[in-house]
Design an enzyme around this catalytic site. Structure first.
Site, PDB file in Angstrom:
ATOM      1  N   GLY A   1     -10.158  -9.515  -2.430  1.00  0.00           N
ATOM      2  CA  GLY A   1      -9.066 -10.014  -1.587  1.00  0.00           C
ATOM      3  C   GLY A   1      -8.553 -11.375  -2.015  1.00  0.00           C
ATOM      4  O   GLY A   1      -7.359 -11.567  -2.289  1.00  0.00           O
TER       5      GLY A   1
ATOM      6  N   ARG B   1       0.832  -1.214   0.000  1.00  0.00           N
ATOM      7  CA  ARG B   1       0.000   0.000   0.000  1.00  0.00           C
ATOM      8  C   ARG B   1       0.861   1.255   0.000  1.00  0.00           C
ATOM      9  O   ARG B   1       0.521   2.251  -0.651  1.00  0.00           O
ATOM     10  CB  ARG B   1      -0.942   0.009   1.207  1.00  0.00           C
ATOM     11  CG  ARG B   1      -2.124  -0.906   0.984  1.00  0.00           C
ATOM     12  CD  ARG B   1      -3.333  -0.479   1.797  1.00  0.00           C
ATOM     13  NE  ARG B   1      -4.538  -1.017   1.194  1.00  0.00           N
ATOM     14  CZ  ARG B   1      -5.526  -1.591   1.879  1.00  0.00           C
ATOM     15  NH1 ARG B   1      -5.462  -1.705   3.188  1.00  0.00           N
ATOM     16  NH2 ARG B   1      -6.592  -2.032   1.245  1.00  0.00           N
TER      17      ARG B   1
HETATM   18  P1  ADP Z   1     -12.941 -12.346  -3.127  1.00  0.00           P
HETATM   19  O1  ADP Z   1     -12.279 -12.158  -1.786  1.00  0.00           O
HETATM   20  O2  ADP Z   1     -11.947 -12.306  -4.242  1.00  0.00           O
HETATM   21  O3  ADP Z   1     -14.102 -11.396  -3.343  1.00  0.00           O
HETATM   22  P2  ADP Z   1     -14.598 -14.528  -2.148  1.00  0.00           P
HETATM   23  O4  ADP Z   1     -14.273 -14.121  -0.752  1.00  0.00           O
HETATM   24  O5  ADP Z   1     -15.966 -14.294  -2.638  1.00  0.00           O
HETATM   25  O6  ADP Z   1     -13.542 -13.845  -3.177  1.00  0.00           O
HETATM   26  O7  ADP Z   1     -14.346 -16.100  -2.327  1.00  0.00           O
HETATM   27  C1  ADP Z   1     -13.136 -16.726  -2.123  1.00  0.00           C
HETATM   28  C2  ADP Z   1     -13.283 -18.071  -1.457  1.00  0.00           C
HETATM   29  O8  ADP Z   1     -14.165 -18.946  -2.137  1.00  0.00           O
HETATM   30  C3  ADP Z   1     -11.949 -18.775  -1.412  1.00  0.00           C
HETATM   31  O9  ADP Z   1     -11.544 -18.904  -0.067  1.00  0.00           O
HETATM   32  C4  ADP Z   1     -12.213 -20.130  -2.061  1.00  0.00           C
HETATM   33  O10 ADP Z   1     -11.565 -21.195  -1.417  1.00  0.00           O
HETATM   34  C5  ADP Z   1     -13.703 -20.254  -1.926  1.00  0.00           C
HETATM   35  N1  ADP Z   1     -14.239 -21.218  -2.903  1.00  0.00           N
HETATM   36  C6  ADP Z   1     -14.271 -21.114  -4.250  1.00  0.00           C
HETATM   37  N2  ADP Z   1     -14.799 -22.197  -4.809  1.00  0.00           N
HETATM   38  C7  ADP Z   1     -15.092 -23.067  -3.798  1.00  0.00           C
HETATM   39  C8  ADP Z   1     -15.673 -24.372  -3.736  1.00  0.00           C
HETATM   40  N3  ADP Z   1     -16.040 -25.010  -4.839  1.00  0.00           N
HETATM   41  N4  ADP Z   1     -15.845 -24.932  -2.520  1.00  0.00           N
HETATM   42  C9  ADP Z   1     -15.475 -24.276  -1.411  1.00  0.00           C
HETATM   43  N5  ADP Z   1     -14.934 -23.028  -1.397  1.00  0.00           N
HETATM   44  C10 ADP Z   1     -14.735 -22.444  -2.580  1.00  0.00           C
END
Ligand code: ADP
Ligand code: MG
Length: 392
Positions: A346, A37
């Site tokens: 994130g 940052r």
């Molecule tokens: P971001 O932080 O980029 O917005 P999210 O917080 O919405 O993304 O989602 C990220 C999480 O989703 C990750 O920790 C990932 O492990 C989980 N995830 C993605 N696909 C699956 C799945 N099929 N089963 C369990 N967890 C999943």
């Protein structure tokens, strides 16, 4: 493009310039542990000081809730900031004594109860220290706080370089994109991304849904997903998104195959199955190779891509494969000059780093919440105030 001033439009020599930065960096025992940052904010501060401005840097840090909390002081940031800009940085000293080119970092804005209340008196108090206001903290722009919103109405305001970069790329991705546009949305839950999905279906030609979120959509379409993570109380939401997509002519693409396992742990015994063949005691942990092939096919001809959310449980090997393969395909298309690609969130940033392709996307936003609110189509108060700010 929203109409705001940048550093190119303001004359800063000899002026006192208040720079709102986001120096809310990871810290442990009073030591900064990650300077990302700081590095992002350095160019604006360096440029202003180099042009002979007296630069007064403002930032929040953590959540002291309007009280002075010594462990949440910004003092440990002054050293790393000084190193990043190649100039001395005074910490919380009297700004009246500053000379042209000097840089001073003030104490945590959230030590004052007026900051998070967007209090006009506190904003006036801070504004009195400067002649100009530069907001370089896109990641704090979704909050209407005194030093992100109110202050921009009190002084002539401009966007810093990092804010300018972010807004320029976001505009190219969704504001005024080259079409066709594809959005990729994954991650764990539909429930955290309802507004985002509803906004995207109205604005893109193709919406690829992956991750555990896809399970809720598959269930809504009558496909059995066994023990997979499903939000049963959001099947209605999925149906609504599907309905909206039909109305606006957006194609929703769900996985056609999946990598499934009985247990959610690293290197668990797994198999790849057609999406209609998931066993009752199996869970979907990644998209399969046929889904990735279809994604690659659809990428051909796509001009703009926006991505939020991993396509599988990428932190747990080998369920990172789908996300990594898709990320590499996007990186290749971007490098070949066929695609403008913007990603954020994130876990998405972590997944792209894991895939080793962050530098090959057109832009990766590290703004977190502000990026997501922007994907939802919300007006960000810190940006709106910059646009509204009149006169230099
Ligand atoms: P971001 O932080 O980029 O917005 P999210 O917080 O919405 O993304 O989602 C990220 C999480 O989703 C990750 O920790 C990932 O492990 C989980 N995830 C993605 N696909 C699956 C799945 N099929 N089963 C369990 N967890 C999943
Ligand atoms: Mg997340």
């Amino acid at each position: 493009m929203p109409n705001f001033r940048t550093l190119d439009d303001i004359d800063v020599k000899g002026k006192r310039v208040l720079v709102r930065a986001d120096l809310n960096v990871p810290m442990q025992d009073g030591v900064v542990t990650d300077t990302l940052r700081i590095d992002r904010q350095a160019p604006t501060i360096r440029e202003l000081a180099g042009k002979g401005a007296r630069v007064i840097v403002l930032s929040h840090f953590d959540r002291p809730k309007g009280k002075v909390v010594p462990s949440m002081s910004l003092e440990p940031v002054a050293g790393p900031l000084s190193k990043a800009i190649g100039r001395a940085v005074g910490f919380n000293v009297d700004t009246a004594a500053m000379k042209d080119g000097d840089v001073v970092l003030l104490e945590n804005t959230r030590f004052h109860p007026g900051e998070e209340k967007n209090d006009l008196d506190y904003a006036r108090q801070v504004a009195a220290l400067g002649d100009l206001f530069v907001n370089d903290a896109f990641s704090a722009a979704h909050r209407a706080h005194a030093t992100t919103e109110a202050i921009a109405h009190l002084l002539p305001a401009a966007a810093g370089r990092s804010m300018e970069q972010e807004l320029t790329h976001l505009d190219k991705a969704l504001g005024n994109p080259e079409r066709p546009v594809m959005a990729v949305v994954g991650g764990a839950k539909v429930s955290t991304k309802i507004a985002l999905l509803e906004n995207l279906v109205k604005r893109v030609e193709t919406l690829v849904i992956g991750g555990a979120m896809a399970n809720t959509f598959l269930t809504a379409e009558g496909i059995e997903v066994g023990k997979s993570l499903v939000e049963r109380d959001h099947i209605e939401t999925a149906l609504r998104v599907i309905h909206l997509s039909t109305e606006s002519g957006c194609a929703i693409i769900l996985p056609v195959d999946a990598v499934v396992a009985h247990n959610f742990k690293a290197h668990a015994k797994h198999r790849t199955v057609d999406i209609r063949s998931v066993g009752a005691d199996e869970m979907i942990l990644d998209v399969g190779p046929k889904s990735i092939d279809e994604f690659k096919q659809r990428l051909i001809g796509t001009r703009t891509l926006v991505w939020n959310g991993p396509l599988g449980a990428f932190e747990t090997a080998p369920f990172d494969k789908g996300t990594v393969a898709a990320a590499k395909a996007v990186a290749e298309a971007t490098k070949a000059g066929n695609l403008l690609s913007v990603a954020g969130g994130g876990d998405t940033v972590a997944a792209l780093n894991h895939a080793g392709v962050s530098d090959d996307f057109t832009y990766v936003s590290t703004a977190g919440g502000a990026f997501l609110e922007w994907l939802e189509g919300q007006e960000l108060p810190g940006v709106a105030a910059l646009v509204a700010s009149k006169g230099v």
